[in-house]
Design a protein around this motif. Structure first.
Motif, PDB file in Angstrom:
ATOM      1  N   GLY A 178      -8.356  -6.437 -20.482  1.00 10.71           N
ATOM      2  CA  GLY A 178      -8.431  -7.566 -21.408  1.00 10.71           C
ATOM      3  C   GLY A 178      -7.834  -8.851 -20.843  1.00 10.71           C
ATOM      4  N   ALA A 179      -6.676  -8.747 -20.215  1.00  7.71           N
ATOM      5  CA  ALA A 179      -6.001  -9.948 -19.716  1.00  7.71           C
ATOM      6  C   ALA A 179      -6.849 -10.634 -18.635  1.00  7.71           C
ATOM      7  CB  ALA A 179      -4.625  -9.587 -19.158  1.00  7.71           C
ATOM      8  N   TYR A 180      -7.465  -9.820 -17.782  1.00  7.24           N
ATOM      9  CA  TYR A 180      -8.292 -10.405 -16.716  1.00  7.24           C
ATOM     10  C   TYR A 180      -9.522 -11.105 -17.302  1.00  7.24           C
ATOM     11  CZ  TYR A 180     -11.120 -10.934 -12.559  1.00  7.24           C
ATOM     12  OH  TYR A 180     -11.880 -11.460 -11.557  1.00  7.24           O
ATOM     13  N   MET A 181     -10.175 -10.471 -18.265  1.00  3.09           N
ATOM     14  CA  MET A 181     -11.358 -11.108 -18.852  1.00  3.09           C
ATOM     15  C   MET A 181     -10.967 -12.337 -19.676  1.00  3.09           C
ATOM     16  SD  MET A 181     -13.684  -9.636 -17.371  1.00  3.09           S
ATOM     17  CE  MET A 181     -14.965 -10.670 -18.065  1.00  3.09           C
ATOM     18  N   GLY A 182      -9.779 -12.314 -20.277  1.00  2.00           N
ATOM     19  CA  GLY A 182      -9.280 -13.498 -20.978  1.00  2.00           C
ATOM     20  C   GLY A 182      -9.102 -14.662 -20.018  1.00  2.00           C
ATOM     21  N   LEU A 183      -8.623 -14.359 -18.829  1.00  2.00           N
ATOM     22  CA  LEU A 183      -8.457 -15.405 -17.806  1.00  2.00           C
ATOM     23  C   LEU A 183      -9.810 -15.967 -17.378  1.00  2.00           C
ATOM     24  CD1 LEU A 183      -6.433 -16.910 -15.972  1.00  2.00           C
ATOM     25  CD2 LEU A 183      -6.780 -15.116 -14.267  1.00  2.00           C
ATOM     26  N   GLN A 184     -10.813 -15.078 -17.260  1.00  2.00           N
ATOM     27  CA  GLN A 184     -12.156 -15.560 -16.891  1.00  2.00           C
ATOM     28  C   GLN A 184     -12.672 -16.560 -17.929  1.00  2.00           C
ATOM     29  OE1 GLN A 184     -13.157 -14.654 -13.785  1.00  2.00           O
ATOM     30  NE2 GLN A 184     -11.156 -13.687 -14.032  1.00  2.00           N
ATOM     31  N   VAL A 185     -12.469 -16.233 -19.202  1.00  2.00           N
ATOM     32  CA  VAL A 185     -12.919 -17.126 -20.277  1.00  2.00           C
ATOM     33  C   VAL A 185     -12.177 -18.461 -20.208  1.00  2.00           C
ATOM     34  CG1 VAL A 185     -12.921 -17.456 -22.786  1.00  2.00           C
ATOM     35  CG2 VAL A 185     -13.614 -15.248 -21.810  1.00  2.00           C
ATOM     36  N   GLU A 211      -5.838 -13.690 -26.000  1.00  2.00           N
ATOM     37  CA  GLU A 211      -4.466 -13.386 -26.410  1.00  2.00           C
ATOM     38  C   GLU A 211      -3.803 -12.407 -25.434  1.00  2.00           C
ATOM     39  OE1 GLU A 211      -3.800 -14.095 -30.189  1.00  2.00           O
ATOM     40  OE2 GLU A 211      -1.830 -13.169 -30.355  1.00  2.00           O
ATOM     41  N   ARG A 212      -4.586 -11.465 -24.922  1.00  2.00           N
ATOM     42  CA  ARG A 212      -4.034 -10.531 -23.921  1.00  2.00           C
ATOM     43  C   ARG A 212      -3.555 -11.294 -22.685  1.00  2.00           C
ATOM     44  NH1 ARG A 212      -2.627  -5.310 -24.608  1.00  2.00           N
ATOM     45  NH2 ARG A 212      -3.805  -4.396 -22.900  1.00  2.00           N
ATOM     46  N   GLN A 213      -4.248 -12.387 -22.344  1.00  2.00           N
ATOM     47  CA  GLN A 213      -3.864 -13.194 -21.188  1.00  2.00           C
ATOM     48  C   GLN A 213      -2.701 -14.131 -21.524  1.00  2.00           C
ATOM     49  OE1 GLN A 213      -3.215 -15.036 -17.806  1.00  2.00           O
ATOM     50  NE2 GLN A 213      -4.719 -13.376 -17.895  1.00  2.00           N
ATOM     51  N   LEU A 214      -2.791 -14.825 -22.650  1.00  2.00           N
ATOM     52  CA  LEU A 214      -1.807 -15.869 -22.958  1.00  2.00           C
ATOM     53  C   LEU A 214      -0.560 -15.332 -23.660  1.00  2.00           C
ATOM     54  CD1 LEU A 214      -3.957 -18.894 -24.208  1.00  2.00           C
ATOM     55  CD2 LEU A 214      -2.976 -18.511 -21.942  1.00  2.00           C
ATOM     56  N   LYS A 215      -0.715 -14.275 -24.423  1.00  2.00           N
ATOM     57  CA  LYS A 215       0.437 -13.762 -25.157  1.00  2.00           C
ATOM     58  C   LYS A 215       0.498 -12.234 -25.056  1.00  2.00           C
ATOM     59  CE  LYS A 215       2.853 -14.244 -29.579  1.00  2.00           C
ATOM     60  NZ  LYS A 215       2.817 -12.858 -30.109  1.00  2.00           N
ATOM     61  N   PRO A 216       0.719 -11.742 -23.828  1.00  2.00           N
ATOM     62  CA  PRO A 216       0.795 -10.295 -23.649  1.00  2.00           C
ATOM     63  C   PRO A 216       2.045  -9.741 -24.326  1.00  2.00           C
ATOM     64  CG  PRO A 216       1.535 -11.387 -21.653  1.00  2.00           C
ATOM     65  CD  PRO A 216       1.028 -12.464 -22.570  1.00  2.00           C
ATOM     66  N   GLU A 217       1.968  -8.490 -24.711  1.00  2.00           N
ATOM     67  CA  GLU A 217       3.124  -7.803 -25.284  1.00  2.00           C
ATOM     68  C   GLU A 217       3.491  -6.629 -24.397  1.00  2.00           C
ATOM     69  OE1 GLU A 217       4.637  -9.089 -27.740  1.00  2.00           O
ATOM     70  OE2 GLU A 217       3.168 -10.209 -28.923  1.00  2.00           O
ATOM     71  N   ALA A 218       4.798  -6.341 -24.337  1.00  2.00           N
ATOM     72  CA  ALA A 218       5.247  -5.149 -23.622  1.00  2.00           C
ATOM     73  C   ALA A 218       5.217  -3.972 -24.601  1.00  2.00           C
ATOM     74  CB  ALA A 218       6.660  -5.363 -23.089  1.00  2.00           C
ATOM     75  N   ASN A 279     -21.230 -10.688 -16.065  1.00  2.00           N
ATOM     76  CA  ASN A 279     -21.853  -9.843 -15.046  1.00  2.00           C
ATOM     77  C   ASN A 279     -20.825  -9.250 -14.075  1.00  2.00           C
ATOM     78  OD1 ASN A 279     -23.988  -8.532 -13.895  1.00  2.00           O
ATOM     79  ND2 ASN A 279     -24.606 -10.267 -12.607  1.00  2.00           N
ATOM     80  N   ILE A 280     -19.751  -8.712 -14.663  1.00  2.00           N
ATOM     81  CA  ILE A 280     -18.704  -8.061 -13.876  1.00  2.00           C
ATOM     82  C   ILE A 280     -18.648  -6.602 -14.316  1.00  2.00           C
ATOM     83  CG2 ILE A 280     -16.263  -8.077 -13.240  1.00  2.00           C
ATOM     84  CD1 ILE A 280     -16.050 -10.936 -14.083  1.00  2.00           C
ATOM     85  N   ASP A 281     -18.375  -5.711 -13.375  1.00  2.00           N
ATOM     86  CA  ASP A 281     -18.285  -4.289 -13.693  1.00  2.00           C
ATOM     87  C   ASP A 281     -16.965  -3.999 -14.415  1.00  2.00           C
ATOM     88  OD1 ASP A 281     -19.321  -1.486 -13.209  1.00  2.00           O
ATOM     89  OD2 ASP A 281     -17.306  -1.367 -12.361  1.00  2.00           O
ATOM     90  N   SER A 282     -17.056  -3.400 -15.598  1.00  2.00           N
ATOM     91  CA  SER A 282     -15.847  -3.216 -16.416  1.00  2.00           C
ATOM     92  C   SER A 282     -14.856  -2.245 -15.766  1.00  2.00           C
ATOM     93  CB  SER A 282     -16.210  -2.757 -17.830  1.00  2.00           C
ATOM     94  OG  SER A 282     -16.940  -1.566 -17.779  1.00  2.00           O
ATOM     95  N   THR A 283     -15.365  -1.268 -15.010  1.00  2.00           N
ATOM     96  CA  THR A 283     -14.445  -0.353 -14.326  1.00  2.00           C
ATOM     97  C   THR A 283     -13.639  -1.100 -13.265  1.00  2.00           C
ATOM     98  OG1 THR A 283     -15.929   1.500 -14.705  1.00  2.00           O
ATOM     99  CG2 THR A 283     -14.282   1.772 -12.975  1.00  2.00           C
ATOM    100  N   MET A 284     -14.320  -2.005 -12.531  1.00  2.00           N
ATOM    101  CA  MET A 284     -13.617  -2.819 -11.539  1.00  2.00           C
ATOM    102  C   MET A 284     -12.529  -3.664 -12.195  1.00  2.00           C
ATOM    103  SD  MET A 284     -14.268  -2.510  -8.402  1.00  2.00           S
ATOM    104  CE  MET A 284     -13.786  -4.083  -7.679  1.00  2.00           C
ATOM    105  N   VAL A 285     -12.855  -4.201 -13.367  1.00  2.00           N
ATOM    106  CA  VAL A 285     -11.897  -5.041 -14.080  1.00  2.00           C
ATOM    107  C   VAL A 285     -10.658  -4.223 -14.475  1.00  2.00           C
ATOM    108  CG1 VAL A 285     -11.523  -6.283 -16.254  1.00  2.00           C
ATOM    109  CG2 VAL A 285     -13.552  -6.748 -14.875  1.00  2.00           C
ATOM    110  N   ALA A 286     -10.887  -3.008 -14.985  1.00  2.00           N
ATOM    111  CA  ALA A 286      -9.761  -2.153 -15.359  1.00  2.00           C
ATOM    112  C   ALA A 286      -8.952  -1.745 -14.128  1.00  2.00           C
ATOM    113  CB  ALA A 286     -10.259  -0.920 -16.094  1.00  2.00           C
TER     114      ALA A 286
END
Ligand code: ADP
Ligand code: MG
Length: 351
Positions: A178-185, A211-218, A279-286
């Motif tokens: 999620g954080a990586y795709m948030g950064l792409q957006v 939100e995963r990119q800008l306001k991550p939670e531990a 057009n990105i592979d979701s497994t690669m993103v994870a």
């Protein structure tokens, strides 16, 4: 999301270093029994009685680790704390204190630092940690922020990277990518904004990943959850760089191999749809995306029934003998060797 306030500008020279620190930290109070002395003396004093102390530090540099054109300072303060606390949770320890050091250029007015500290204060409150000190200095160009977090745990509760055994199950909290795709957006919107500043982006459909990119939670809930389930992980690490590199850390430190199953990797629907859109592979993103701050851990097989079906936890693989290596077992049932593609190598491969 957090609000960002602007307008007034008070130069830092007006206050001086001492006035600045006092101003920024005036509303912080000590909550932890282990905090004997906080800000205001030559050093803080702590007392962890019979518990062990976990200590971790992160250094964040403007232009390298964050970009203030889409990261409001309040979010930066929040995130800078959270990424450190995530490391403490990855030891199965409870965060208790932080120190905050920063180097600031005169480009930043007092109001900007107030925003930064508002984010720090919000995280300190949400995670119940005391701000007990830091250091403040000037910088020639950008902003530099270094946070140290301390935490406590009973010695027998601590989880290191080196305890995984062959046949242990590999488990992850939450979902990945999620954080990586948030950064792409956000990066796409930044480019759009450059061309047409009047264009107001509609980020609503992407709110989860932004939100995963800008306001991550531990994952402060996992230590408690595992305690309730009476499961002590044999090894644990937090996912800051992407699943594959974290798996390889566990494998190397524990001298084991791993089979990771592609079809088990937990993905949020927003991650899947944005991967299709970009057009990105979701497994690669994870595997390579990073910054999800979920926890990755191994458990003994006998504990499987205790975690089975828990919505916060997903079994994504199992450990093997070291000589079997670390592999991704694809949906098509072929085996691909895992490589430690970090954030950088990934972005350069995926234009
Ligand atoms: P010293 O000269 O002994 O390093 P400082 O004047 O730098 O002391 O700091 C005074 C107090 O304020 C210390 O308790 C220090 O930990 C704290 N402090 C300094 N900078 C920060 C900061 N950016 N955030 C929080 N506390 C700070
Ligand atoms: Mg100092």
């Amino acid at each position: 999301m957090l609000e960002d306030k602007k307008q007034e500008r008070t130069t830092l020279e007006k206050l001086g270093e001492f006035g600045l620190i006092e101003h920024l930290t005036q509303n912080f109070t000590l909550q932890q029994a282990s905090s004997l002395m906080g800000i205001g003396d030559d050093a803080a004093v702590l007392d962890f009685t019979d518990n062990k102390t976990a200590v971790t530090t992160d250094l964040l540099i403007e232009g390298v680790h964050f970009d203030l054109s889409y990261m409001p300072l309040k979010h930066l303060g929040y995130k800078a704390v959270v990424v450190n606390l995530s490391d403490v949770y990855a030891m199965n320890a409870t965060p208790t204190q932080i120190t905050v050091s920063m180097a600031v250029s005169n480009r930043f007015p007092l109001e900007a630092l107030e925003e930064l500290y508002a984010g720090i204060a919000l995280a300190a409150k949400a995670y119940n940690v005391d701000l007990i000190g830091g250091d403040t200095t000037s910088s020639k160009t950008g902003l530099l922020i270094s946070i140290t977090a301390l935490g406590e745990a009973k010695e027998e509760a601590l989880t290191y990277r080196n305890g995984a055994k062959p046949n242990d199950l590999l488990v992850v909290s939450g979902d990945l990518g999620g954080a990586y795709m948030g950064l792409q957006v956000l990066e796409r919107e930044k480019e759009v904004f450059k061309v047409n500043p009047a264009n107001q982006p509609d980020l609503e459909p992407y709110s989860y990943i932004v939100e995963r990119q800008l306001k991550p939670e531990a994952r402060k809930d996992i230590k408690e959850l595992l305690g309730q389930l009476e499961v002590l992980p044999t090894s644990m690490i937090d996912i800051s760089d992407g699943l594959s590199s974290e798996i390889l850390h566990l494998c190397r430190k524990s001298s084991v191999g791993c089979n990771l199953f592609e079809d088990k990797i937990p993905l949020d629907p927003t991650v899947i749809s944005s991967c299709e859109e970009f057009n990105i592979d979701s497994t690669m993103v994870a595997l390579s995306g990073g910054e999800d701050y979920e926890l990755l851990f191994t458990i003994d097989q006998k504990d499987f029934s205790k975690i089975k079906g828990n919505p916060n936890l997903t079994v994504i693989g199992h450990m093997t003998d070291a000589n079997e290596g670390a592999h991704l077992v694809t949906r098509a049932n072929s085996k691909i060797e895992l490589t430690a593609q970090g954030w950088n190598s990934f972005t350069s491969e995926q234009p």
